[in-house]
Design a protein around this motif. Structure first.
Motif, short mmCIF file in Angstrom:
data_model
loop_
_atom_site.label_atom_id
_atom_site.label_comp_id
_atom_site.label_asym_id
_atom_site.label_seq_id
_atom_site.Cartn_x
_atom_site.Cartn_y
_atom_site.Cartn_z
N LEU A 225 0.50 -0.88 -0.82
CA LEU A 225 0.16 0.15 0.34
C LEU A 225 0.71 1.23 -0.31
CD1 LEU A 225 -3.14 1.58 0.51
CD2 LEU A 225 -3.09 0.80 2.25
N HIS A 226 1.56 1.06 0.59
CA HIS A 226 3.05 2.01 0.85
C HIS A 226 3.58 2.75 -0.94
CE1 HIS A 226 6.77 4.33 1.49
NE2 HIS A 226 6.42 5.15 2.37
N ALA A 227 3.98 1.59 -1.39
CA ALA A 227 4.54 2.07 -2.33
C ALA A 227 3.68 2.59 -3.54
CB ALA A 227 4.97 0.49 -2.52
N GLU A 249 1.52 12.36 6.08
CA GLU A 249 0.94 11.39 7.16
C GLU A 249 0.11 10.14 6.08
OE1 GLU A 249 -0.49 10.83 10.84
OE2 GLU A 249 0.84 12.57 10.28
N SER A 250 -0.52 10.63 5.27
CA SER A 250 -0.93 9.25 4.48
C SER A 250 -0.17 8.53 4.44
CB SER A 250 -1.66 9.63 2.87
OG SER A 250 -2.48 10.63 3.71
N LEU A 251 1.00 8.77 4.20
CA LEU A 251 2.29 7.23 4.34
C LEU A 251 3.30 6.81 5.09
CD1 LEU A 251 4.86 9.55 1.73
CD2 LEU A 251 2.96 7.30 1.41
N ALA A 254 -0.59 4.30 5.73
CA ALA A 254 0.10 3.50 5.57
C ALA A 254 1.49 2.00 5.96
CB ALA A 254 0.53 3.87 3.51
N GLU A 255 1.91 2.80 6.08
CA GLU A 255 2.68 2.31 7.06
C GLU A 255 2.87 1.39 8.55
OE1 GLU A 255 7.32 3.51 5.48
OE2 GLU A 255 6.11 4.86 7.58
N LEU A 256 1.89 2.39 8.96
CA LEU A 256 1.10 1.77 10.11
C LEU A 256 -0.14 -0.02 10.11
CD1 LEU A 256 0.39 4.85 12.33
CD2 LEU A 256 2.25 2.79 12.75
N LEU A 257 -0.61 0.70 9.37
CA LEU A 257 -1.35 -0.18 8.20
C LEU A 257 -0.81 -1.49 7.93
CD1 LEU A 257 -4.34 1.72 6.35
CD2 LEU A 257 -4.36 0.19 8.78
N GLU A 258 0.34 -1.79 7.34
CA GLU A 258 0.92 -2.96 6.48
C GLU A 258 1.62 -3.65 7.92
OE1 GLU A 258 3.67 -1.34 4.01
OE2 GLU A 258 2.30 -0.24 2.41
N GLN A 259 1.90 -2.41 8.91
CA GLN A 259 2.29 -3.58 10.18
C GLN A 259 1.04 -4.21 11.47
OE1 GLN A 259 4.20 -0.33 12.72
NE2 GLN A 259 5.72 -0.23 10.34
#
Length: 265
Positions: A225-227, A249-251, A254-259
């Protein structure tokens, strides 16, 4: 970007936009791009607004109808506590993160002269959508944290004028509005902000909607998602009439959601 979406996408035959003259170039641009007719009406402030010649020496000097403006929630509640501990005044609070109904209730309490709540402590949220019985605006500070990790920055003149203009508005019980600062060192910035000519806005903000990101992601099924979001922003094209709003902030989200969710997103 929310302003741009509303202006360009609202399904209405006629749209009324209220704002200061700095928005005129954006409205003219929108009318040209959409093929719409634009009618501009200019109004003058009815009641006078003055700058008090001196700052407050302390918050013990607040009076009924005062609104103290601070730019952090922490400052708002510290100021509220200080006023209520050292004076007989009771304070309402208004800031952007409050639910709309709570903000309306706080505004109603402040506007009701029989409620016992005669001082308001607020953020710049008072500049939008609330009718308030303010006699004097007091800036706690004329600097705030920038939205893009810039640290402390001066409050822009347009925002100074917008907030100060809430004092002594026509239709309230006050026939004259005043603005001042809590600290003497901020007075020069206040005078400069109130006297600076307006800077026209020449570009409107844009930000993708979820459907656009999802459509882009469908072409990159193996990317995170981040990419996907990063590549979307890198490849987004626009002309000089628009700019892409800050998306850091959206990036991070996205990182938090992936984690948390891993490959499930």
């Amino acid at each position: 970007w929310a302003w741009t979406r509303a202006l360009y996408g609202v399904p209405a035959r006629e749209v009324h936009v209220c704002g200061d003259p700095t928005a005129k170039p954006l409205l003219e641009q929108a009318a040209r791009l959409l093929g719409d007719r634009l009618e501009i009406k200019t109004y003058q402030r009815i009641t006078p607004l003055g700058i008090a010649p001196r700052p407050l020496s302390s918050y013990k000097e607040v009076q009924p109808g005062d609104c103290v403006v601070a730019f952090s929630r922490k400052d708002i509640f510290e100021i509220k506590s200080e006023i209520e501990q050292h004076t007989r005044h009771k304070c309402c609070v208004v800031y952007g993160a409050l639910p709309p109904e709570t903000r309306r209730q706080q505004a109603k309490l402040f506007n009701d002269t029989a409620s016992g709540y005669d001082v308001l402590v607020a953020s710049d949220a008072i500049g939008m959508g609330l009718n308030l019985n303010i006699r004097r605006v007091i800036f706690h500070r004329l600097s705030k944290y920038g939205e893009r990790g810039q640290g402390m920055i001066p409050v822009p003149p347009a925002q100074v004028k917008q907030i100060a203009g809430r004092a002594g508005r026509h239709g309230t019980e006050w026939d004259h509005g005043w603005v001042t600062c809590r600290y003497k060192e901020d007075l020069p910035a206040l005078f400069e902000g109130m006297s600076s000519p307006p800077t026209p806005a020449t570009a409107a903000g844009l930000f993708p909607i979820l459907d656009q990101v999802a459509a882009f992601a469908s072409q990159l099924p193996k990317e995170s998602l981040h990419a996907v979001f990063s590549k979307f922003m890198e490849n987004a094209q626009h002309d000089g009439h628009f700019f892409i709003c800050n998306h850091q902030e959206s990036l991070r989200l996205a990182e938090l959601l992936e984690q948390v969710l891993g490959s499930r997103i």
